[in-house]
Every structure is written in structure tokens, then in C-alpha cells.
Design a protein around this motif. Sequence first.
Motif, PDB file in Angstrom:
ATOM      1  N   PRO A   1       0.911  -1.423  -0.018  1.00  0.00           N
ATOM      2  CA  PRO A   1      -0.044  -0.202   0.207  1.00  0.00           C
ATOM      3  C   PRO A   1       0.779   0.723  -0.579  1.00  0.00           C
ATOM      4  CG  PRO A   1       0.282  -1.290   2.408  1.00  0.00           C
ATOM      5  CD  PRO A   1       0.712  -1.790   1.272  1.00  0.00           C
ATOM      6  N   ASP A   2       0.655   2.027  -0.435  1.00  0.00           N
ATOM      7  CA  ASP A   2       1.335   3.675  -0.560  1.00  0.00           C
ATOM      8  C   ASP A   2       0.659   4.250   1.019  1.00  0.00           C
ATOM      9  OD1 ASP A   2       1.499   6.214  -1.074  1.00  0.00           O
ATOM     10  OD2 ASP A   2       2.126   5.177  -3.269  1.00  0.00           O
ATOM     11  N   PRO A   3       1.901   4.361   0.897  1.00  0.00           N
ATOM     12  CA  PRO A   3       1.832   5.381   2.592  1.00  0.00           C
ATOM     13  C   PRO A   3       1.094   6.579   2.940  1.00  0.00           C
ATOM     14  CG  PRO A   3       3.899   5.410   1.375  1.00  0.00           C
ATOM     15  CD  PRO A   3       3.404   5.048   0.741  1.00  0.00           C
ATOM     16  N   ARG A   4       1.172   7.235   1.091  1.00  0.00           N
ATOM     17  CA  ARG A   4       0.129   8.225   1.090  1.00  0.00           C
ATOM     18  C   ARG A   4      -1.490   8.317   1.382  1.00  0.00           C
ATOM     19  NH1 ARG A   4       2.363  10.746  -4.264  1.00  0.00           N
ATOM     20  NH2 ARG A   4       2.055   8.155  -4.557  1.00  0.00           N
ATOM     21  N   SER A   5      -2.070   6.828   1.016  1.00  0.00           N
ATOM     22  CA  SER A   5      -2.888   7.041   1.454  1.00  0.00           C
ATOM     23  C   SER A   5      -3.651   6.471   2.834  1.00  0.00           C
ATOM     24  CB  SER A   5      -3.429   4.989   0.599  1.00  0.00           C
ATOM     25  OG  SER A   5      -3.002   4.745  -0.713  1.00  0.00           O
ATOM     26  N   ALA A   6      -3.125   6.936   3.224  1.00  0.00           N
ATOM     27  CA  ALA A   6      -3.027   6.969   5.543  1.00  0.00           C
ATOM     28  C   ALA A   6      -3.751   8.373   5.804  1.00  0.00           C
ATOM     29  CB  ALA A   6      -1.918   6.329   5.989  1.00  0.00           C
ATOM     30  N   GLU A   7      -2.979   9.287   4.700  1.00  0.00           N
ATOM     31  CA  GLU A   7      -2.960  10.971   5.013  1.00  0.00           C
ATOM     32  C   GLU A   7      -4.007  11.272   5.072  1.00  0.00           C
ATOM     33  OE1 GLU A   7      -0.328  12.582   2.211  1.00  0.00           O
ATOM     34  OE2 GLU A   7       1.354  11.612   2.876  1.00  0.00           O
ATOM     35  N   ARG A   8      -4.078  12.302   6.310  1.00  0.00           N
ATOM     36  CA  ARG A   8      -5.484  12.789   6.635  1.00  0.00           C
ATOM     37  C   ARG A   8      -5.206  14.850   6.636  1.00  0.00           C
ATOM     38  NH1 ARG A   8      -6.245   8.304   5.276  1.00  0.00           N
ATOM     39  NH2 ARG A   8      -8.190   6.671   5.846  1.00  0.00           N
ATOM     40  N   PRO A   9      -5.873  15.166   6.865  1.00  0.00           N
ATOM     41  CA  PRO A   9      -5.894  16.438   7.183  1.00  0.00           C
ATOM     42  C   PRO A   9      -5.655  16.853   8.562  1.00  0.00           C
ATOM     43  CG  PRO A   9      -8.412  16.475   6.379  1.00  0.00           C
ATOM     44  CD  PRO A   9      -7.680  15.102   6.081  1.00  0.00           C
ATOM     45  N   ALA A  10      -4.672  17.519   9.362  1.00  0.00           N
ATOM     46  CA  ALA A  10      -4.318  17.929  10.354  1.00  0.00           C
ATOM     47  C   ALA A  10      -5.824  19.453  10.250  1.00  0.00           C
ATOM     48  CB  ALA A  10      -3.580  18.531  11.335  1.00  0.00           C
ATOM     49  N   SER A  11      -5.784  18.973  11.249  1.00  0.00           N
ATOM     50  CA  SER A  11      -6.905  20.581  12.130  1.00  0.00           C
ATOM     51  C   SER A  11      -6.358  21.722  11.802  1.00  0.00           C
ATOM     52  CB  SER A  11      -7.151  19.853  13.739  1.00  0.00           C
ATOM     53  OG  SER A  11      -6.515  20.433  14.188  1.00  0.00           O
ATOM     54  N   THR A  12      -5.195  21.691  11.884  1.00  0.00           N
ATOM     55  CA  THR A  12      -4.331  23.128  11.374  1.00  0.00           C
ATOM     56  C   THR A  12      -3.251  23.103  10.551  1.00  0.00           C
ATOM     57  OG1 THR A  12      -4.508  23.437  13.445  1.00  0.00           O
ATOM     58  CG2 THR A  12      -3.416  25.024  12.137  1.00  0.00           C
ATOM     59  N   MET A  13      -3.470  23.582   9.403  1.00  0.00           N
ATOM     60  CA  MET A  13      -2.980  23.110   8.404  1.00  0.00           C
ATOM     61  C   MET A  13      -1.145  23.851   8.538  1.00  0.00           C
ATOM     62  SD  MET A  13      -2.865  25.465   4.349  1.00  0.00           S
ATOM     63  CE  MET A  13      -4.192  24.939   3.968  1.00  0.00           C
ATOM     64  N   PRO A  14      -0.510  22.242   7.956  1.00  0.00           N
ATOM     65  CA  PRO A  14       1.042  22.717   8.434  1.00  0.00           C
ATOM     66  C   PRO A  14       1.411  23.557   7.790  1.00  0.00           C
ATOM     67  CG  PRO A  14       0.401  19.764   7.908  1.00  0.00           C
ATOM     68  CD  PRO A  14      -0.762  21.155   7.617  1.00  0.00           C
ATOM     69  N   ALA A  15       2.877  23.957   8.395  1.00  0.00           N
ATOM     70  CA  ALA A  15       3.718  25.150   7.669  1.00  0.00           C
ATOM     71  C   ALA A  15       3.747  24.628   6.542  1.00  0.00           C
ATOM     72  CB  ALA A  15       4.512  25.282   8.975  1.00  0.00           C
ATOM     73  N   GLU A  16       4.234  23.420   6.149  1.00  0.00           N
ATOM     74  CA  GLU A  16       4.978  23.619   4.513  1.00  0.00           C
ATOM     75  C   GLU A  16       3.983  23.501   4.365  1.00  0.00           C
ATOM     76  OE1 GLU A  16       4.610  19.016   6.385  1.00  0.00           O
ATOM     77  OE2 GLU A  16       5.127  21.486   6.780  1.00  0.00           O
ATOM     78  N   GLU A  17       2.739  23.335   4.171  1.00  0.00           N
ATOM     79  CA  GLU A  17       1.342  23.932   3.389  1.00  0.00           C
ATOM     80  C   GLU A  17       1.445  24.861   2.871  1.00  0.00           C
ATOM     81  OE1 GLU A  17      -0.225  21.609   1.385  1.00  0.00           O
ATOM     82  OE2 GLU A  17       0.706  20.014   1.493  1.00  0.00           O
ATOM     83  N   ALA A  18       1.163  25.867   3.842  1.00  0.00           N
ATOM     84  CA  ALA A  18       1.323  27.395   3.742  1.00  0.00           C
ATOM     85  C   ALA A  18       2.025  28.297   3.558  1.00  0.00           C
ATOM     86  CB  ALA A  18       1.361  27.544   5.811  1.00  0.00           C
TER      87      ALA A  18
END
Length: 280
Positions: free
Chosen positions: A89-106
Motif C-alpha cells: 500500500p502507498d503510505p500516502r493513502s493513510a494521510e488525513r488533513p490535520a486540524s491546522t494546516m501544516p507549516a509547509e503547506e501554508a
Amino acid sequence: MPVPQVHAPPAGNVAPQRPGDAPVPEPRPDRPSDTAAKEPSAPAAPGPRDKDAQQDAVDTPAVAPIPPSGPPRPDAAGNVPTPEPVTPPDPRSAERPASTMPAEEAACRQRLRARGVDFADRPAEHDESGCSLPYPMAVSGLGGGVALEPEALMNCAMAEAAARFAADVIAPTAKREFGAPLTSIAQASGYVCRPRNGSTKLSEHAFGNALDIASFTLTGSKRIDVILRPQETEARFLGTLRKAACGPFKTVLGPGSDADHATHLHLDLAPRRNGGTVCD
């Protein structure tokens, strides 16, 4: 004249028997001596249905066969079958959004705004099959007056790579080859929850990590379609873009790669060991 003889009934109270009232003996278990003395009766000749039942009993094992363990065994021709590869399984399949957007995304979004990229954040995408896009954005413009039509859903890293490639490679190459500014790029696919064609492994589109480009439009409505055999100038333009894309993008496929990419340029940021690229 002979006198009829009358026989006295046996001792005990026994009701007289009438014709048709034959006594029915009570069932009792066979004694061991009786069972041992019995001769086995010869089986009746099987009819057509009995033969079918007997054949079914032969063809159908009473216990399901257990597949052999160990390495695959060679067949009658001596060929050893190759086991089907198991795709982890691709590890990205388990990714879910956090309650606050991560710093790298911002930070990525801040860089896009500085480039003049037009985008809007969208709700997270997730599917039971493993597709996942926790921080999607709908991109409608790549900056520098270059529109993306229609808008495409992708992750921020892919949006930033596409915007940089449009500004650094596509726009100046179009100006050089055709003498006209680039005005828009027509996309054929952004985020799509699906596996790769002919595979069970998820496509990079399933993570919003890919963009398919179908054509380019310049000022004056000149359009360059991504096709297998374009005219000379168009062929030089597309060839330059395809060659330059290998590096900024980890996968570059297009006309001639296979039938699935005959009418568009596929660009993605597939994470590979040691940062390897696939450019065909």
C-alpha cells in the motif's frame, strides 16, 4: 355326513382372528447372532441418475484440496510460473488533513500567491481504494497571465512545479518559436481517483500529484495540440518542453510513450528511490 372338527383356541385371552386381520409383529433389534448370519444383499444395478451421482462423488473431493506450499513448481513443459508481484500500500493513502494546516503547506501557498497563481483551497479528498489528497487546491491560473483551463485539482507541490515550469520554460519557448505570448494551457486531468492503466497500483493522479496537458494557446488564438506528429515548428516546441520537463518532474510521458498518452503530456512528481525519473 362328516362332523366338522372344532379346535380350541390356545390358552390365554386371544381375540379371534378374522380374515384380513393378519398379525403385525412388533419390531425388535436384531440379535448379534442374527446380524452375523445375514447375507449381504447384492446391490441393484445403478440407473442413469445413480451413475451421475456416483460420478459426482468421484469428481468432487470430500475435502477441499490444500494448495501446495513452498516455491512454485514447474508445469508439464518444465516452465516455472512467475508469482504475481504484491504491491504494498502507498503510505500516502493513510494521510488525513490535520486540524491546522501544516507549516509547509501554508508556506507553499504563500509562494504561489507571490507568483500570481490563481487557486482556491478545497475540502480534502479521500477514498476507500486509497486515493488521498488532504490539502487540495483548485488551480485556475499559473501566473504571468497564463490561465489553466479548466481549473485542475492538485496538491500544492504540483501546482508550484507547474507554475514554475510555465514561467521558466513554456512561455519563453512559445515566444521564441512563434513570436507570441502564451495565454492559456488546456489540461486533460488533475486529481482523479484511479489506478494506473493496466495496473493495480494507484496513479499519481490519485494523490493530486500529476497534471496532463492537452494543448497550449498563444495570443491570436493559435493553438498547439499535443499530438504524435505535429508540424515542424510545433514539433520543435513540444520536443523542447518534453526534454526540459525531465528533471523538474519525476515522470514525463507523451505521444509515442504508449497509447494512453497519445494526446497529452503527462507530468508528475512521483516519489522514487534516490529521486529517480522516468522520461519517455
